[in-house]
Design a protein around this motif. Sequence first.
Motif, PDB file in Angstrom:
ATOM      1  N   CYS A  58       0.987  -1.116  -0.076  1.00 30.85           N
ATOM      2  CA  CYS A  58      -0.018  -0.111   0.037  1.00 30.85           C
ATOM      3  C   CYS A  58       0.701   1.111   0.009  1.00 30.85           C
ATOM      4  O   CYS A  58       2.008   1.433   0.592  1.00 30.85           O
ATOM      5  CB  CYS A  58      -0.819  -0.117   1.157  1.00 30.85           C
ATOM      6  SG  CYS A  58      -1.799   1.279   1.409  1.00 30.85           S
ATOM      7  N   ARG A  59       0.446   2.467  -0.600  1.00 29.88           N
ATOM      8  CA  ARG A  59       1.043   3.576  -0.493  1.00 29.88           C
ATOM      9  C   ARG A  59       1.379   4.210   0.730  1.00 29.88           C
ATOM     10  O   ARG A  59       2.407   4.799   0.771  1.00 29.88           O
ATOM     11  CB  ARG A  59       0.226   4.705  -1.242  1.00 29.88           C
ATOM     12  CG  ARG A  59       0.728   5.993  -1.396  1.00 29.88           C
ATOM     13  CD  ARG A  59       2.151   6.110  -2.200  1.00 29.88           C
ATOM     14  NE  ARG A  59       1.545   6.087  -3.649  1.00 29.88           N
ATOM     15  CZ  ARG A  59       2.554   5.948  -4.665  1.00 29.88           C
ATOM     16  NH1 ARG A  59       3.782   6.104  -4.405  1.00 29.88           N
ATOM     17  NH2 ARG A  59       2.181   5.918  -5.999  1.00 29.88           N
ATOM     18  N   SER A  60       0.499   3.759   1.681  1.00 28.88           N
ATOM     19  CA  SER A  60       0.752   4.254   3.056  1.00 28.88           C
ATOM     20  C   SER A  60       2.107   3.762   3.826  1.00 28.88           C
ATOM     21  O   SER A  60       2.954   4.319   4.317  1.00 28.88           O
ATOM     22  CB  SER A  60      -0.073   3.817   4.166  1.00 28.88           C
ATOM     23  OG  SER A  60      -1.466   4.515   3.747  1.00 28.88           O
ATOM     24  N   ASP A  61       2.388   2.256   3.252  1.00 26.84           N
ATOM     25  CA  ASP A  61       3.901   1.667   3.676  1.00 26.84           C
ATOM     26  C   ASP A  61       4.947   2.599   3.168  1.00 26.84           C
ATOM     27  O   ASP A  61       5.978   2.647   3.785  1.00 26.84           O
ATOM     28  CB  ASP A  61       3.773   0.046   3.064  1.00 26.84           C
ATOM     29  CG  ASP A  61       2.608  -0.381   3.891  1.00 26.84           C
ATOM     30  OD1 ASP A  61       2.570  -0.676   5.047  1.00 26.84           O
ATOM     31  OD2 ASP A  61       1.924  -1.323   2.955  1.00 26.84           O
ATOM     32  N   ASP A  62       4.798   2.737   1.728  1.00 23.62           N
ATOM     33  CA  ASP A  62       5.768   3.662   1.435  1.00 23.62           C
ATOM     34  C   ASP A  62       5.847   5.080   1.854  1.00 23.62           C
ATOM     35  O   ASP A  62       7.145   5.360   1.792  1.00 23.62           O
ATOM     36  CB  ASP A  62       5.557   3.955  -0.343  1.00 23.62           C
ATOM     37  CG  ASP A  62       6.715   4.474  -1.097  1.00 23.62           C
ATOM     38  OD1 ASP A  62       7.915   3.895  -0.783  1.00 23.62           O
ATOM     39  OD2 ASP A  62       6.193   5.396  -2.029  1.00 23.62           O
ATOM     40  N   HIS A  63       4.893   5.716   2.384  1.00 25.97           N
ATOM     41  CA  HIS A  63       5.172   6.901   3.122  1.00 25.97           C
ATOM     42  C   HIS A  63       6.087   6.770   4.249  1.00 25.97           C
ATOM     43  O   HIS A  63       6.784   7.768   4.489  1.00 25.97           O
ATOM     44  CB  HIS A  63       3.666   7.389   3.617  1.00 25.97           C
ATOM     45  CG  HIS A  63       2.857   7.855   2.242  1.00 25.97           C
ATOM     46  ND1 HIS A  63       3.227   8.606   1.224  1.00 25.97           N
ATOM     47  CD2 HIS A  63       1.415   8.027   2.387  1.00 25.97           C
ATOM     48  CE1 HIS A  63       2.312   8.678   0.498  1.00 25.97           C
ATOM     49  NE2 HIS A  63       1.198   8.601   1.124  1.00 25.97           N
ATOM     50  N   VAL A  64       5.876   5.364   4.800  1.00 24.75           N
ATOM     51  CA  VAL A  64       7.091   5.473   5.942  1.00 24.75           C
ATOM     52  C   VAL A  64       8.335   5.200   5.457  1.00 24.75           C
ATOM     53  O   VAL A  64       9.353   5.791   5.990  1.00 24.75           O
ATOM     54  CB  VAL A  64       6.644   3.819   6.907  1.00 24.75           C
ATOM     55  CG1 VAL A  64       7.472   3.788   7.977  1.00 24.75           C
ATOM     56  CG2 VAL A  64       5.222   4.269   7.407  1.00 24.75           C
ATOM     57  N   VAL A  65       8.381   4.514   4.440  1.00 28.13           N
ATOM     58  CA  VAL A  65       9.945   4.414   3.729  1.00 28.13           C
ATOM     59  C   VAL A  65      10.598   5.779   3.358  1.00 28.13           C
ATOM     60  O   VAL A  65      11.654   6.028   3.804  1.00 28.13           O
ATOM     61  CB  VAL A  65       9.728   3.507   2.481  1.00 28.13           C
ATOM     62  CG1 VAL A  65      11.131   3.235   1.725  1.00 28.13           C
ATOM     63  CG2 VAL A  65       9.300   2.190   3.005  1.00 28.13           C
ATOM     64  N   THR A  66       9.549   6.555   2.719  1.00 31.40           N
ATOM     65  CA  THR A  66       9.977   7.880   2.225  1.00 31.40           C
ATOM     66  C   THR A  66      10.315   9.008   3.371  1.00 31.40           C
ATOM     67  O   THR A  66      10.824  10.205   3.183  1.00 31.40           O
ATOM     68  CB  THR A  66       9.211   8.439   1.163  1.00 31.40           C
ATOM     69  OG1 THR A  66       7.914   8.573   1.711  1.00 31.40           O
ATOM     70  CG2 THR A  66       9.367   7.620  -0.260  1.00 31.40           C
ATOM     71  N   GLY A  67       9.652   8.498   4.604  1.00 33.02           N
ATOM     72  CA  GLY A  67       9.711   9.681   5.646  1.00 33.02           C
ATOM     73  C   GLY A  67       8.382  10.687   5.753  1.00 33.02           C
ATOM     74  O   GLY A  67       8.238  11.459   6.516  1.00 33.02           O
ATOM     75  N   GLY A  68       7.564  10.526   4.781  1.00 39.68           N
ATOM     76  CA  GLY A  68       6.453  11.130   4.858  1.00 39.68           C
ATOM     77  C   GLY A  68       5.314  10.738   5.977  1.00 39.68           C
ATOM     78  O   GLY A  68       4.502  11.624   6.424  1.00 39.68           O
ATOM     79  N   LEU A  69       5.584   9.602   6.624  1.00 34.62           N
ATOM     80  CA  LEU A  69       4.649   9.240   7.746  1.00 34.62           C
ATOM     81  C   LEU A  69       5.660   8.903   8.607  1.00 34.62           C
ATOM     82  O   LEU A  69       6.637   7.778   8.450  1.00 34.62           O
ATOM     83  CB  LEU A  69       3.793   8.034   7.317  1.00 34.62           C
ATOM     84  CG  LEU A  69       2.702   7.564   8.622  1.00 34.62           C
ATOM     85  CD1 LEU A  69       2.101   8.794   9.051  1.00 34.62           C
ATOM     86  CD2 LEU A  69       1.962   6.300   7.959  1.00 34.62           C
ATOM     87  N   VAL A  70       5.765   9.505   9.875  1.00 36.10           N
ATOM     88  CA  VAL A  70       6.884   9.244  10.898  1.00 36.10           C
ATOM     89  C   VAL A  70       6.608   8.200  11.831  1.00 36.10           C
ATOM     90  O   VAL A  70       5.538   7.889  12.362  1.00 36.10           O
ATOM     91  CB  VAL A  70       7.093  10.544  11.654  1.00 36.10           C
ATOM     92  CG1 VAL A  70       8.300  10.225  12.694  1.00 36.10           C
ATOM     93  CG2 VAL A  70       7.435  11.649  10.767  1.00 36.10           C
ATOM     94  N   MET A  71       7.628   7.088  11.897  1.00 31.65           N
ATOM     95  CA  MET A  71       7.400   6.139  12.634  1.00 31.65           C
ATOM     96  C   MET A  71       8.835   5.500  13.014  1.00 31.65           C
ATOM     97  O   MET A  71       9.709   5.882  12.645  1.00 31.65           O
ATOM     98  CB  MET A  71       6.780   4.823  11.649  1.00 31.65           C
ATOM     99  CG  MET A  71       5.241   4.831  11.452  1.00 31.65           C
ATOM    100  SD  MET A  71       4.457   4.359  12.868  1.00 31.65           S
ATOM    101  CE  MET A  71       2.615   4.842  12.077  1.00 31.65           C
TER     102      MET A  71
END
Length: 596
Positions: A268-281
């Motif tokens: 999912c795109r949400s997983d990629d947001h974590v990879v790119t730093g768009g979603l901080v985890m």
Amino acid sequence: MSSDTPTESPEVPTANTMSPEVPDGEGKVKSSDNPVERREAGSDKEECLEPMSKRQRKKLLKQKRWEDQKDLRRQKRKEKRQKRKLERQSKLDSSNEGNDRKRMRREVVPSTLRLIVDCSFDDLMVLKDVKKLHKQIQRCYAENRKAFHPVQFYLTSHGGQLKSSMNENDKGWVNWKDIQIRTEHYSELIKKEDLVYLTSDSPDVLSELDEKKAYVIGGLVDHNHHKVIKCKAAVLWEANKPFSIEEVEVAPPKAHEVRIKIMATGICRSDDHVVTGGLVMPFPIILGHEAAGVVESVGEGVTSIKPGDKVIPLFVPQCGECNSCLSTKGNLCSKNDLSSGAGLMPDGTTRFTCKGKAIHHFMGTSTFTEYTVVHESAVARIDSAAPLEKVCLIGCGFSTGYGAAVQTAKVEPGSTCAVFGLGGVGLSVVMGCKAAGASRIIAVDINSDKFAKAKELGATDCVNPKDFKKPIHEVLIEMTTHGVDYSFEVIGHTETMAAALACCQYNYGVSVIVGVPPAAQKISFDPMLLFTGRTWKGSVFGGWKSKDSVPKLVADYMKKKFVLDPLITHTLPFTKINEGFDLLRTGKSIRSVLVF
């Protein structure tokens, strides 16, 4: 002379005449009542006979009994001979088993042992192990039945790797049954099969089994319950780096937790947001939240789920106790991990360890691993016949998009809709708008290659913003005269969020944010857009109450009320996860599904 005077006449012996009295040995007089003896005693010409002694009588009785029991003795001797014959045969079997089997093959018509092997939870995923098991059971069965019996294996559908490794030679002894063995099915299976091989849920079903027909094969029953499992997982050690396939340790489930064997998971795109730093985890972390699998074990107090159930993990849990769960208007349970982003289980700990380091969870699911642990409130049991590699999309992508249209926005028949972003979630929004009866669905994306799929799923118009010099919201207002009734932003960019709001009808238009907003970014817009009456709202997981709705959505899919196949463009082995993310970033895939 008078007639009363008695007349003397000579005495004539009659039958009633008393016999002469004979004194016995003691001098007493003893009379004989036997007429023969009387005649013998009264006749001087006949020879007297002595009475029979007790010894003679016993001898005669014994001879009579001996004659009467002759047949019974003959039968007992026959039975003893047969018993000795069987004992000799048994000794021959143990001393010369091979030759005896060959001899008995000619005498006994072998029956086939049909064996159900559930490959879901045990180390039977390698074909050579199954062949070894086949020989062991064949030998054991032959010894018990005193004859060589062929064994037919029926493997359950979870042995996908097994099935792919079979060849023509294996078809003689291995059959394939696309079945999911569950507790309620055992009683039916044992009526048809000679032997049922039990796995992790054996203790739960032993009471249901007929011990004469079903057996537990010693040493092969799953013993992983409440033990640490070592398995493969895709670990993201830091942002903007590829995933690393590592061996991780998955701890057993604690109270009210469930350990799941993941069978399929979507990218999912949400997983990629974590990879790119768009979603901080926090890092390191195991991502993944759109999946389907089979329950391996459960912790103490779990009642709604049992081992062997097919399930879908839920990144939006449903505890049934918080305000959102109790309200008919909400679905974002307070126990979700979206708000805090702590990457831990509800008790503040993690169940993953790799190279001695604790690995964080992602949104309470973490499905880029062979095994994961989730809270009981974050898992939904589904139809046992559902194909996991398809319905895994209901864990996020499809439900989020479809629900945004029919559940959050509540699109009305005859309305006009605009969808920004044509990934898996965006196309699901298109499907939801069509299902709700929208008369016009405008698909917006900068990748024109996706337009054919959008029209296939229900879009009436397709627009590429790169083809116009003016802002896209102005283009849409011109196309619809007054703007669209409903707009959906399914990308996660602040610019497209503002454009989606602006393209709505100025008074009663509704705009829904579906894409995950980027971290640390703010959005600016003209407040007049809302003052005139527009509605701006967000949608998490399509507004569905997860635990209640996911099983119903799966049931609808099984009834063919909607399709999922068009959304899946690539199916890859789990080890090619980095390739799947490359397809996502380059726009070459709609949904890639990783299978284990």
